[in-house]
Design a protein around this motif. Structure first.
Motif, PDB file in Angstrom:
ATOM      1  N   ALA A  25       0.861  -1.186   0.000  1.00  0.00           N
ATOM      2  CA  ALA A  25       0.000   0.000   0.000  1.00  0.00           C
ATOM      3  C   ALA A  25       0.897   1.235   0.000  1.00  0.00           C
ATOM      4  O   ALA A  25       1.789   1.353   0.833  1.00  0.00           O
ATOM      5  CB  ALA A  25      -0.892  -0.004   1.229  1.00  0.00           C
ATOM      6  N   VAL A  26       0.684   2.125  -0.952  1.00  0.00           N
ATOM      7  CA  VAL A  26       1.451   3.369  -1.055  1.00  0.00           C
ATOM      8  C   VAL A  26       0.514   4.514  -0.707  1.00  0.00           C
ATOM      9  O   VAL A  26      -0.653   4.497  -1.101  1.00  0.00           O
ATOM     10  CB  VAL A  26       2.025   3.527  -2.485  1.00  0.00           C
ATOM     11  CG1 VAL A  26       2.713   4.860  -2.654  1.00  0.00           C
ATOM     12  CG2 VAL A  26       2.987   2.393  -2.795  1.00  0.00           C
ATOM     13  N   PRO A  27       0.989   5.517   0.049  1.00  0.00           N
ATOM     14  CA  PRO A  27       0.103   6.632   0.416  1.00  0.00           C
ATOM     15  C   PRO A  27      -0.535   7.282  -0.807  1.00  0.00           C
ATOM     16  O   PRO A  27       0.109   7.467  -1.841  1.00  0.00           O
ATOM     17  CB  PRO A  27       1.044   7.620   1.114  1.00  0.00           C
ATOM     18  CG  PRO A  27       2.213   6.817   1.536  1.00  0.00           C
ATOM     19  CD  PRO A  27       2.345   5.698   0.560  1.00  0.00           C
ATOM     20  N   ARG A  28      -1.804   7.619  -0.683  1.00  0.00           N
ATOM     21  CA  ARG A  28      -2.549   8.249  -1.776  1.00  0.00           C
ATOM     22  C   ARG A  28      -2.420   9.768  -1.761  1.00  0.00           C
ATOM     23  O   ARG A  28      -2.783  10.421  -2.729  1.00  0.00           O
ATOM     24  CB  ARG A  28      -4.034   7.864  -1.695  1.00  0.00           C
ATOM     25  CG  ARG A  28      -4.265   6.390  -1.841  1.00  0.00           C
ATOM     26  CD  ARG A  28      -4.044   5.983  -3.270  1.00  0.00           C
ATOM     27  NE  ARG A  28      -4.122   4.530  -3.391  1.00  0.00           N
ATOM     28  CZ  ARG A  28      -3.445   3.831  -4.262  1.00  0.00           C
ATOM     29  NH1 ARG A  28      -2.615   4.433  -5.077  1.00  0.00           N
ATOM     30  NH2 ARG A  28      -3.572   2.532  -4.329  1.00  0.00           N
ATOM     31  N   ASP A  29      -1.912  10.317  -0.649  1.00  0.00           N
ATOM     32  CA  ASP A  29      -1.844  11.776  -0.509  1.00  0.00           C
ATOM     33  C   ASP A  29      -0.459  12.339  -0.830  1.00  0.00           C
ATOM     34  O   ASP A  29      -0.020  13.319  -0.236  1.00  0.00           O
ATOM     35  CB  ASP A  29      -2.258  12.178   0.904  1.00  0.00           C
ATOM     36  CG  ASP A  29      -1.342  11.607   1.971  1.00  0.00           C
ATOM     37  OD1 ASP A  29      -0.528  10.714   1.671  1.00  0.00           O
ATOM     38  OD2 ASP A  29      -1.434  12.068   3.129  1.00  0.00           O
ATOM     39  N   LEU A  30       0.238  11.756  -1.787  1.00  0.00           N
ATOM     40  CA  LEU A  30       1.601  12.188  -2.110  1.00  0.00           C
ATOM     41  C   LEU A  30       1.671  13.668  -2.469  1.00  0.00           C
ATOM     42  O   LEU A  30       2.645  14.349  -2.122  1.00  0.00           O
ATOM     43  CB  LEU A  30       2.175  11.341  -3.245  1.00  0.00           C
ATOM     44  CG  LEU A  30       2.408   9.855  -2.934  1.00  0.00           C
ATOM     45  CD1 LEU A  30       2.884   9.114  -4.176  1.00  0.00           C
ATOM     46  CD2 LEU A  30       3.396   9.691  -1.795  1.00  0.00           C
ATOM     47  N   ASP A  31       0.654  14.190  -3.140  1.00  0.00           N
ATOM     48  CA  ASP A  31       0.655  15.603  -3.541  1.00  0.00           C
ATOM     49  C   ASP A  31       0.514  16.548  -2.357  1.00  0.00           C
ATOM     50  O   ASP A  31       0.848  17.726  -2.465  1.00  0.00           O
ATOM     51  CB  ASP A  31      -0.486  15.880  -4.530  1.00  0.00           C
ATOM     52  CG  ASP A  31      -0.273  15.199  -5.864  1.00  0.00           C
ATOM     53  OD1 ASP A  31       0.893  14.931  -6.220  1.00  0.00           O
ATOM     54  OD2 ASP A  31      -1.272  14.916  -6.561  1.00  0.00           O
ATOM     55  N   GLU A  32       0.023  16.067  -1.232  1.00  0.00           N
ATOM     56  CA  GLU A  32      -0.251  16.919  -0.079  1.00  0.00           C
ATOM     57  C   GLU A  32       0.862  16.916   0.959  1.00  0.00           C
ATOM     58  O   GLU A  32       0.781  17.650   1.944  1.00  0.00           O
ATOM     59  CB  GLU A  32      -1.553  16.465   0.586  1.00  0.00           C
ATOM     60  CG  GLU A  32      -2.744  16.525  -0.348  1.00  0.00           C
ATOM     61  CD  GLU A  32      -3.955  15.801   0.219  1.00  0.00           C
ATOM     62  OE1 GLU A  32      -4.018  15.584   1.439  1.00  0.00           O
ATOM     63  OE2 GLU A  32      -4.834  15.436  -0.590  1.00  0.00           O
ATOM     64  N   ASP A  45       1.503   0.560   6.837  1.00  0.00           N
ATOM     65  CA  ASP A  45       0.568  -0.071   5.915  1.00  0.00           C
ATOM     66  C   ASP A  45      -0.764  -0.273   6.641  1.00  0.00           C
ATOM     67  O   ASP A  45      -0.824  -1.010   7.622  1.00  0.00           O
ATOM     68  CB  ASP A  45       1.137  -1.415   5.457  1.00  0.00           C
ATOM     69  CG  ASP A  45       0.302  -2.075   4.376  1.00  0.00           C
ATOM     70  OD1 ASP A  45      -0.903  -1.778   4.272  1.00  0.00           O
ATOM     71  OD2 ASP A  45       0.867  -2.907   3.648  1.00  0.00           O
ATOM     72  N   PRO A  46      -1.844   0.372   6.188  1.00  0.00           N
ATOM     73  CA  PRO A  46      -3.130   0.229   6.878  1.00  0.00           C
ATOM     74  C   PRO A  46      -3.680  -1.196   6.830  1.00  0.00           C
ATOM     75  O   PRO A  46      -4.435  -1.597   7.703  1.00  0.00           O
ATOM     76  CB  PRO A  46      -4.057   1.203   6.150  1.00  0.00           C
ATOM     77  CG  PRO A  46      -3.398   1.506   4.863  1.00  0.00           C
ATOM     78  CD  PRO A  46      -1.929   1.258   5.034  1.00  0.00           C
ATOM     79  N   GLY A  47      -3.284  -1.975   5.837  1.00  0.00           N
ATOM     80  CA  GLY A  47      -3.763  -3.349   5.719  1.00  0.00           C
ATOM     81  C   GLY A  47      -2.952  -4.348   6.520  1.00  0.00           C
ATOM     82  O   GLY A  47      -3.379  -5.483   6.719  1.00  0.00           O
TER      83      GLY A  47
END
Length: 164
Positions: A25-32, A45-47
């Motif tokens: 799982a890679v963070p989805r908020d990379l732009d932020e 990893d949240p999973g």
């Protein structure tokens, strides 16, 4: 640190297979994220709560490692010190995280451990952008640049142990 793409992050891992890296799982908020203040990108990893990842730039290229955290946490009255940024945390603010070594040693099950901030926010603690909960920050005589360099050197030493 320069902002990497998800594909760059997945290709950077040195202690897992390409298939394992593809499933992480890679963070989805990379732009932020505050990239100018990050010496490395770290996330849990949240999973898989016992798995964390760390990606940094080293010698002009991205280097990523998969970490496993120890399930045992210290009591609230205990304080622990992060080996990377030297931030003191109460209770479970620091975790022992292990990483499989690279190459044949890793395939044989050898690993290296490091005590690190559980939330992997070392860069933000060093810069004072984040403060550990319910603890007094230790004042140092080092400049901010020297503390940043120390954190980077500690991280580089850990990565060198993984490759040894």
């Amino acid at each position: 640190m320069k902002q990497p793409t998800e594909q760059d992050i997945r290709a950077s891992f040195i202690n897992c297979t390409k298939g394992e890296a593809k499933r992480l799982a890679v963070p989805r908020d990379l732009d932020e994220l505050p990239w100018d203040d990050l010496d490395f990108l770290g996330w849990r990893d949240p999973g898989a709560p016992d798995r964390s990842c760390l990606v940094t730039e080293q010698e002009g290229r991205l280097v990523g490692v998969v970490l496993r955290s120890s399930p045992s946490q210290r009591g609230f009255l205990h304080r622990s010190l992060c080996s990377l940024c030297l931030t003191t945390h109460p209770g479970g603010g620091v975790s022992l995280m292990t990483a499989r070594k690279t190459g044949a040693a890793g395939r044989e099950g050898n690993s290296v451990g490091v005590y690190v901030c559980t939330d992997l926010a070392c860069s933000l603690y060093v810069r004072g952008r984040k403060v550990p909960s319910s603890t007094v920050r230790v004042e140092e005589s080092l400049t901010l640049e020297e503390r940043i360099a120390r954190t980077r050197n500690n991280l580089a030493a850990f990565l060198d142990k993984l490759r040894a």
